[in-house]
Write a protein that holds these residues in place. Structure first.
Motif, PDB file in Angstrom:
ATOM      1  N   ASP A   4       0.709  -1.061  -0.114  1.00 60.12           N
ATOM      2  CA  ASP A   4       0.158  -0.044   0.093  1.00 60.12           C
ATOM      3  C   ASP A   4       0.813   1.247   0.117  1.00 60.12           C
ATOM      4  O   ASP A   4       1.697   1.636   1.052  1.00 60.12           O
ATOM      5  N   SER A   5       0.742   2.119  -1.055  1.00 55.99           N
ATOM      6  CA  SER A   5       1.962   3.075  -1.245  1.00 55.99           C
ATOM      7  C   SER A   5       1.604   4.200  -0.196  1.00 55.99           C
ATOM      8  O   SER A   5       2.472   4.956   0.166  1.00 55.99           O
ATOM      9  N   SER A   6       0.509   4.357   0.283  1.00 60.14           N
ATOM     10  CA  SER A   6       0.305   5.294   1.139  1.00 60.14           C
ATOM     11  C   SER A   6       0.772   4.775   2.617  1.00 60.14           C
ATOM     12  O   SER A   6       0.949   5.967   3.242  1.00 60.14           O
ATOM     13  N   LEU A   7       1.126   3.871   2.671  1.00 61.00           N
ATOM     14  CA  LEU A   7       1.693   3.384   4.195  1.00 61.00           C
ATOM     15  C   LEU A   7       3.343   3.717   4.208  1.00 61.00           C
ATOM     16  O   LEU A   7       3.757   3.569   5.436  1.00 61.00           O
ATOM     17  N   GLY A   8       3.849   3.563   3.088  1.00 59.00           N
ATOM     18  CA  GLY A   8       5.194   3.778   3.079  1.00 59.00           C
ATOM     19  C   GLY A   8       5.886   2.508   3.934  1.00 59.00           C
ATOM     20  O   GLY A   8       5.461   1.434   3.671  1.00 59.00           O
ATOM     21  N   ASN A  39       4.115  -0.306   5.997  1.00 56.12           N
ATOM     22  CA  ASN A  39       3.697  -1.540   5.601  1.00 56.12           C
ATOM     23  C   ASN A  39       4.108  -2.621   6.177  1.00 56.12           C
ATOM     24  O   ASN A  39       3.498  -3.785   6.305  1.00 56.12           O
TER      25      ASN A  39
END
Ligand code: SF4
Length: 429
Positions: free
Chosen positions: A232-236, A239
């Motif tokens: 999930d790219s929003s979590l950096g 993850n």
């Protein structure tokens, strides 16, 4: 400080810190070390004293096992703590792999790693380990990594530094990657940088490179994130680590009654009874309580509690005389506990039957100094809140706090009725 005393101090602090914040523990730790500065002193303490000091920390079996282990060291190991992580774990009750590693590395200089929640987070991010961090494959890999990484010359300092890194820099929600001393070695961080590079290449219409096999999470690797839960790219970097699915808590309902009488100077006193010496909250004190069947109607639970109270008061208790205060929720590690709180002011005094489980009357101050759980303190608070509402001006005050109830039996020494006398008085023509 000699190594054994240091080992004892590390041991106490590590047991107290399991799942409890440092800020909460400091006061408990200081009081504990003042009261029992050595293993030998702790071995001579009673379980009641241990429970009293532990009250409010939760996980009461930990204090109990700490004391049992101290007794074992004194009586079976000639007062000498085991010196290696393996022996500490094998010989001392309540000492798990983490605590054994912490004591052995910090106090005895054994080059052995530790894995706690902070270390799990740091290592999972450093190596992009995205499978459930409580799975055996991940746990074993993390221990192997911790044992391989530990500094041979200063294992205690290394382990504490690694835990501190997780507590202050590589924190759960917003890690300070820019300030991190190991950022060059961190695969989670490099993955974030790669993802950003892909995104900008895509934006300019350039072909995106094939992902690195270490990043793709395919092939059934027991350490990679499951294929159904992609990056999930929003979590950096957050993850990692992947959280284990939350365990379902067992729901338990318990009826409990604040039995109250007036003491010598009119101040309220409460009846507390001791729990069995094994099981949940072993040996702690509580208001008389009864576990209820789920979905029992209020009327039925009131009747069940009244029957239960008969044993404590030595006289039949009318269900309608129990006043419902409300519900108090308390979450134990594996139980969602609901206390249905009632109160019952006694207008005649009784002496408790010594044949029953241990029980005693306590003032509010004595209640708080006793080995009672946080849940019971919440119950008393709910009761006091209710009484405060009832006695506040303009709300139909029934009874003033601290005022002696009219007709209440005196509880001053020498004038208290025995149970037998009380029953005789009840049945006299
Ligand atoms: Fe944690 Fe960031 Fe350091 Fe990696 S670089 S270990 S994610 S703080």
């Amino acid at each position: 400080m000699d190594a054994d005393r240091r080992a004892y101090a590390v041991w106490v602090s590590e047991i107290m810190l399991q799942q409890t914040q440092v800020a909460t523990v400091i006061d408990y730790y200081n009081r504990w070390m003042q009261k029992w500065p050595t293993l030998q002193a702790l071995a001579q303490a009673s379980l009641e004293e241990v429970n009293e000091l532990w009250a409010g920390l939760g996980y009461y079996s930990r204090g109990k096992r700490l004391q049992e282990a101290a007794r074992k060291v004194v009586s079976e190991l000639a007062g000498q703590m085991p010196r290696t992580a393996e022996d500490l774990q094998k010989l001392l009750p309540g000492v798990g792999r983490y605590t054994a590693g912490a004591i052995a590395s910090i106090s005895y200089g054994q080059a052995t790693g530790v894995v706690d929640g902070n270390v799990i987070r740091v290592l999972c991010r450093l190596r992009c380990i995205g499978a459930d961090s409580s799975s055996p494959a991940v746990v074993n890999r993390l221990w192997d990594m911790a044992n391989a990484l530990v500094d041979r010359s200063r294992p205690g300092d290394f382990n504490q530094a690694l835990m501190e890194l997780g507590a202050t820099v590589c924190v759960p929600k917003a890690p300070l990657c820019g300030e991190c001393p190991v950022k060059q070695h961190c695969r989670a961080r490099s993955r974030v940088e790669k993802e950003l590079a892909f995104a900008s290449q895509k934006l300019f219409g350039k072909p995106t490179p094939v992902p690195d096999v270490e990043d793709c999470g395919v092939g059934g690797c027991p350490l990679c994130p499951p294929a159904v839960e992609p990056w999930d790219s929003s979590l950096g970097v957050t993850n990692f680590p992947r959280k284990a699915a939350k365990k379902q808590l067992r729901a338990v309902r318990t009826a409990t009654c604040v039995l109250e009488r007036r003491g010598c100077r009119g101040a309220p006193e409460y009846l507390i009874v001791q729990r069995p010496s094994s099981g949940l909250l072993a040996g702690l004190w509580e208001f008389p309580s009864l576990t209820l069947a789920q979905d029992l109607q209020e009327e039925k639970q009131r009747e069940a509690l009244a029957d239960h109270l008969h044993a404590w008061t030595g006289q039949p208790v009318a269900a309608r005389s129990l006043r419902l205060i409300g519900e108090v929720i308390h979450i134990f590690s594996h139980i969602h506990q609901t206390y249905v709180v009632y109160s019952l002011p006694l207008d005649r005094d009784v002496t408790l039957d010594p044949a029953l489980s241990p029980s005693r009357w306590v003032t509010e101050e004595e209640f708080h100094a006793s080995a009672v759980s946080t849940a019971m303190k919440k119950v008393l608070k709910a009761h006091e809140k209710q009484r405060g509402k009832e006695s506040s001006p303009g709300k139909g005050s029934k009874r003033k706090r601290g005022a002696k109830t009219q007709g209440a039996g005196s509880t001053c020494p020498g004038t208290q009725l025995s149970l037998r006398a009380f029953l005789q008085a009840q049945t006299a023509p």
